[in-house]
Design a protein around this motif. Structure first.
Motif, short mmCIF file in Angstrom:
data_model
loop_
_atom_site.label_atom_id
_atom_site.label_comp_id
_atom_site.label_asym_id
_atom_site.label_seq_id
_atom_site.Cartn_x
_atom_site.Cartn_y
_atom_site.Cartn_z
N MET A 56 72.50 47.30 26.71
CA MET A 56 72.92 46.14 26.86
C MET A 56 71.61 46.27 28.30
O MET A 56 70.57 45.38 28.72
N ILE A 57 71.53 47.56 28.92
CA ILE A 57 70.11 48.08 29.86
C ILE A 57 69.04 47.40 29.56
O ILE A 57 68.03 47.11 30.26
N ARG A 58 68.80 47.74 28.38
CA ARG A 58 67.92 47.61 27.02
C ARG A 58 67.12 46.53 27.35
O ARG A 58 66.39 46.28 27.38
N LYS A 59 68.09 45.12 27.06
CA LYS A 59 67.79 43.88 27.03
C LYS A 59 67.32 43.58 28.31
O LYS A 59 65.70 42.84 28.44
N ILE A 60 68.02 44.32 29.23
CA ILE A 60 67.55 43.68 31.11
C ILE A 60 65.82 44.48 31.34
O ILE A 60 65.72 43.55 31.87
N PHE A 61 66.02 45.50 31.05
CA PHE A 61 64.70 46.18 31.19
C PHE A 61 63.13 45.73 29.97
O PHE A 61 62.45 45.49 31.01
N LYS A 62 63.93 45.07 29.04
CA LYS A 62 62.59 44.80 28.15
C LYS A 62 62.05 42.67 28.37
O LYS A 62 61.13 42.72 28.36
N ILE A 94 60.81 52.75 29.04
CA ILE A 94 62.43 52.14 29.11
C ILE A 94 63.02 52.08 27.16
O ILE A 94 62.49 51.85 27.25
N ASN A 95 63.09 53.52 27.40
CA ASN A 95 63.96 53.79 26.18
C ASN A 95 64.67 55.05 26.33
O ASN A 95 64.68 55.23 27.03
N ARG A 96 65.94 55.73 25.47
CA ARG A 96 66.57 56.00 25.23
C ARG A 96 66.40 57.64 26.04
O ARG A 96 67.09 57.99 26.45
N LYS A 97 65.35 57.89 24.82
CA LYS A 97 64.84 59.19 25.69
C LYS A 97 64.32 59.30 26.99
O LYS A 97 64.26 60.62 27.25
N SER A 98 63.36 58.38 27.03
CA SER A 98 62.64 58.55 28.88
C SER A 98 63.64 58.19 30.03
O SER A 98 64.06 59.46 30.57
N ILE A 99 64.79 57.54 29.71
CA ILE A 99 65.86 57.43 30.75
C ILE A 99 66.57 58.50 30.49
O ILE A 99 66.93 58.39 32.04
N SER A 100 66.55 58.76 29.56
CA SER A 100 68.10 60.07 29.80
C SER A 100 67.49 60.98 30.27
O SER A 100 67.95 61.80 31.09
N ARG A 101 65.93 62.02 30.13
CA ARG A 101 65.98 62.75 30.55
C ARG A 101 65.36 62.86 31.64
O ARG A 101 65.37 63.79 32.45
N PHE A 155 54.37 68.61 31.42
CA PHE A 155 55.17 69.12 30.49
C PHE A 155 56.36 69.07 30.09
O PHE A 155 56.49 68.86 28.93
N VAL A 156 57.08 67.49 30.98
CA VAL A 156 58.19 66.48 30.37
C VAL A 156 57.81 64.73 30.73
O VAL A 156 58.18 64.87 31.70
N ARG A 157 58.43 64.23 29.50
CA ARG A 157 58.02 63.18 29.85
C ARG A 157 58.89 62.05 29.66
O ARG A 157 59.94 62.69 29.23
N PHE A 158 58.74 61.57 30.83
CA PHE A 158 60.18 60.51 31.04
C PHE A 158 60.16 59.94 32.00
O PHE A 158 59.20 59.66 32.73
N ASN A 159 61.11 58.50 32.48
CA ASN A 159 60.86 57.54 33.67
C ASN A 159 61.19 58.94 35.26
O ASN A 159 61.78 58.63 35.29
N VAL A 160 60.26 58.31 35.32
CA VAL A 160 59.78 59.07 36.66
C VAL A 160 60.21 57.68 38.25
O VAL A 160 61.17 58.77 39.02
N PRO A 161 60.80 57.00 37.77
CA PRO A 161 61.15 56.17 38.96
C PRO A 161 62.66 56.29 38.51
O PRO A 161 63.50 55.93 39.70
#
Length: 162
Positions: A1-7, A31-38, A64-70
């Motif tokens: 659901m949240i994926r659809k909103i962002f996409k 905006i993907n599962r790994k980036s958001i959860s990290r 060192f770690v790739r993640f969604n910074v915002p």
């Protein structure tokens, strides 16, 4: 659901130009599962630690770690001037419980009181921070992953059903 909103959200041209101009890696905004959860994991980890400039510590981890910074920055903001006293008191009490100490009973929220009692506060506070910054942030990380996977499976099942 949240994926659809962002996409479905179209990116702003100014934002796209800013990203291209300063060569910001796309992984920091993906905006993907790994980036958001990290991002949530790292943001909550630094958010629970009582220290100044938590966002700079978060940004120091980005190479060192790739993640969604915002998302990570918004998680750090959960510890704000309104929530900090409650969080730090909870961490202080937990630290005293782990160390087997009684702690201070007559707590006052004044700078004078903190400066007089700093030596007896600092160790239990940081010992109590460890379970919250690690266990809680990891727990939320796994819950977000589980909910995201469940949401995608449900979405796919509904598409097949139609």
């Amino acid at each position: 659901m949240i994926r659809k909103i962002f996409k479905t959200k179209n990116t702003n041209i100014k934002l796209k130009n800013f990203i291209d101009k300063y060569k910001i890696p796309r992984e920091y905004l993906s905006i993907n599962r790994k980036s958001i959860s990290r991002g949530i994991l790292i943001g909550l980890f630094w958010g629970f630690i009582p220290m100044p400039m938590q966002m700079l510590a978060l940004l120091a981890v980005t190479p060192f770690v790739r993640f969604n910074v915002p998302i990570a920055i918004s998680m750090v903001w959960l510890s704000n001037p309104i929530t900090m006293p409650f969080m730090y008191y909870m961490e202080y009490k937990t630290g005293n419980l782990i160390l087997g100490r009684e702690g201070i009973d007559n707590i006052e929220l004044t700078l004078d009181w903190f400066s007089k009692n700093w030596d007896s506060i600092i160790v239990p506070l940081y010992v109590g921070t460890i379970p919250y910054s690690t266990v809680v942030s990891l727990l939320i990380y796994y819950i977000i992953n589980l909910l995201w996977i469940r949401s995608v499976k449900k979405e796919r099942f509904n598409k097949i059903k139609e």
